[in-house]
Design an enzyme around this catalytic site. Structure first.
Site, PDB file in Angstrom:
ATOM      1  CD  GLU A  75      -4.668   5.854   0.582  1.00  0.00           C
ATOM      2  OE1 GLU A  75      -5.223   5.011  -0.339  1.00  0.00           O
ATOM      3  OE2 GLU A  75      -4.324   5.608   1.715  1.00  0.00           O
ATOM      4  CG  ASP A 115      -1.810  13.444  -1.645  1.00  0.00           C
ATOM      5  OD1 ASP A 115      -2.259  12.051  -1.596  1.00  0.00           O
ATOM      6  OD2 ASP A 115      -1.833  14.139  -2.436  1.00  0.00           O
ATOM      7  CD1 TRP A 170      -2.417   2.044   1.524  1.00  0.00           C
ATOM      8  CD2 TRP A 170      -3.154   0.513   0.338  1.00  0.00           C
ATOM      9  NE1 TRP A 170      -3.725   2.509   1.117  1.00  0.00           N
ATOM     10  CE2 TRP A 170      -4.140   1.691   0.228  1.00  0.00           C
ATOM     11  CE3 TRP A 170      -3.814  -0.529  -0.703  1.00  0.00           C
ATOM     12  CZ2 TRP A 170      -5.246   1.882  -0.455  1.00  0.00           C
ATOM     13  CZ3 TRP A 170      -4.847  -0.518  -1.594  1.00  0.00           C
ATOM     14  CH2 TRP A 170      -5.638   0.736  -1.226  1.00  0.00           C
ATOM     15  CD  GLU A 191     -13.370   6.667  -3.313  1.00  0.00           C
ATOM     16  OE1 GLU A 191     -13.305   6.385  -4.534  1.00  0.00           O
ATOM     17  OE2 GLU A 191     -12.700   5.894  -2.565  1.00  0.00           O
TER      18      GLU A 191
HETATM   19  C1  BGC Z   1      -8.569   7.566  -0.749  1.00  0.00           C
HETATM   20  C2  BGC Z   1      -8.004   7.856   0.795  1.00  0.00           C
HETATM   21  C3  BGC Z   1      -8.869   6.946   1.738  1.00  0.00           C
HETATM   22  C4  BGC Z   1      -8.898   5.406   1.417  1.00  0.00           C
HETATM   23  C5  BGC Z   1      -9.887   4.676   2.084  1.00  0.00           C
HETATM   24  C6  BGC Z   1      -8.391   6.135  -0.819  1.00  0.00           C
HETATM   25  O1  BGC Z   1      -8.912   5.878  -2.371  1.00  0.00           O
HETATM   26  O2  BGC Z   1      -7.619   8.295  -1.575  1.00  0.00           O
HETATM   27  O3  BGC Z   1      -8.345   9.208   1.152  1.00  0.00           O
HETATM   28  O4  BGC Z   1      -8.339   7.164   3.081  1.00  0.00           O
HETATM   29  O5  BGC Z   1      -9.284   5.436  -0.079  1.00  0.00           O
HETATM   30  O6  BGC Z   1     -11.106   5.310   2.099  1.00  0.00           O
END
Ligand code: BGC
Length: 390
Positions: free
Chosen positions: A183, A180, A130, A339
């Site tokens: 990610e 960030d 990850w 999301e």
């Molecule tokens: C996002 C992160 C988030 C993670 C879990 C990723 O796709 O960029 O901000 O913490 O998903 O939801």
């Protein structure tokens, strides 16, 4: 202030018949979705069924989710999450002490030695690769646990061992480039990451419970971050996505509310909110950043809530409600919040590759539900709602 909040709300806002009830029902449902998926050990899964996230909990997502839950008055659920985080950190006391010692001798520990970003529900690092060095989640957690304790008049003793580990880790490594909120871009220093660290350390500092040495260090880091961001993390009067760019990011409003890196109401805060809205808000849905290709670069519900939260605190109720309505209109038939949505894509040509790789967009995303609760509360919609607690 004599009028009860719910009456103020209904007198001041222009709701269509039944609309307020619909918005409130989604708040009840959001609470339900979050606690339904909370693990026995306290972890909030990021998205219980999404391929790439199954089995994992993030400090960043969970800390904001816990804030929404805390605002619902569900002290037990938020407590359990904070127990989980504090336990994860306390179990890494020796590891963090060793990292800090190595850094003090001038060594730069490799990224794989740093704390992970996400943990299994049992509090272990994952076995799959990850984008794992991200410091913002630890700062966000400090802010979240202190805010929860203050809101409900709780002592911090049960979480203190974990809090100290987070403070030591951030004090030693706050200035390193890292991935960030999204990610990405491990080569940069991200203003929202610095904002979360500053907000977390300031929250712990104001408890007055840090020992003298940690208190001094935390104060120095907060001042260093403020100096660094004011010289390298602003452009055109607004905060920037990372140091040395003029681009913005949808996470930047967090540097105003809740983290206070830019004082709410200041020119820097106002211009940051304006720049984010101008660049990333389309019809009330907020993009992460212009170059975002993840699932084609859709609009993120949690970022709409973050901007709305800021507008509410700045006194722009109509602006905040616009974001709440936009989010609520994106709930699925069963009241789950995704999301992101594809109503407006920045890079539609990239959507299919993500669908092929990871399947449909994460739904429900608990962070989306947590942020909806925060914004709903900020607008007074949770007042007098009888939310069942865990
Ligand atoms: C996002 C992160 C988030 C993670 C879990 C990723 O796709 O960029 O901000 O913490 O998903 O939801």
């Amino acid at each position: 202030m004599t009028t009860p909040p719910a009456e103020r709300l209904q007198a001041a806002d222009d709701f269509a018949p039944g609309e307020l009830e619909t918005l409130q029902r989604l708040a009840v449902r959001s609470h339900e979705v979050i606690v339904q998926h909370q693990q026995p050990g306290g972890a909030y899964p990021a998205s219980p069924t999404f391929s790439a996230y199954t089995g994992y909990a993030w400090f960043r997502d969970g800390a904001f989710t816990a804030e929404g839950i805390s605002r619902c008055g569900d002290v037990a659920s938020a407590d359990a999450f904070h127990d989980w985080c504090a336990g994860v950190l306390a179990a890494r006391r020796d590891h963090v002490t060793d990292l800090v010692r190595r850094a003090a001798t001038g060594e730069r520990p490799p990224l794989e030695d740093m704390l992970p970003t996400r943990y299994t529900y049992a509090g272990q690092p994952g076995s799959d690769a990850w984008w794992d060095f991200q410091t913002d989640g630890y700062g966000t957690w400090l802010w979240s646990v202190v805010t929860h304790a203050e809101r409900h008049g709780l002592g911090l003793a049960r979480w203190w061992a974990g809090i100290e580990v987070a403070v030591d880790y951030l004090a030693a490594f706050w200035d390193l480039p890292c991935y960030d909120w999204w990610e990405e871009h491990v080569e940069h220093r991200h203003v929202s990451t610095l904002g979360a660290i500053s907000g977390g350390l300031r929250a712990v500092e104001r408890t007055g419970l840090l020992d003298a040495a940690r208190s001094r260090t935390a104060g120095e880091v907060v001042a260093d971050i403020a100096r660094l961001v004011s010289t390298d993390g602003t452009s055109g009067g607004h905060l920037t996505k990372w140091l040395g760019t003029d681009a913005v990011d949808g996470s930047l409003p967090s540097c105003v509310v809740p983290f206070g890196l830019a004082a709410p109401g200041s020119d820097l805060a106002t211009r940051t909110l304006q720049a984010v809205a101008a660049d990333l808000d389309v019809d009330g849905g907020v993009h992460r950043f212009r170059a975002d290709v993840f699932y084609g670069g859709g609009q993120w519900l949690l970022l709409s809530a973050l901007l709305g939260w800021n507008l509410a605190v700045a006194g722009d109720r109509a602006g905040a409600l616009r974001h709440l309505r936009w989010i609520a209109a994106r709930a699925t038939a069963t009241g789950e919040l995704p999301e992101q949505v594809e109503d407006h894509l920045l890079h539609p040509e990239h959507r299919q590759e993500w669908l092929d790789r990871w399947g449909p967009v994460a739904t429900p995303l608990l962070w989306s539900h947590g942020m909806y609760l925060i914004l709903a509360d900020e607008l007074g919609l949770l007042d007098r709602l009888d939310l069942p607690t865990t």
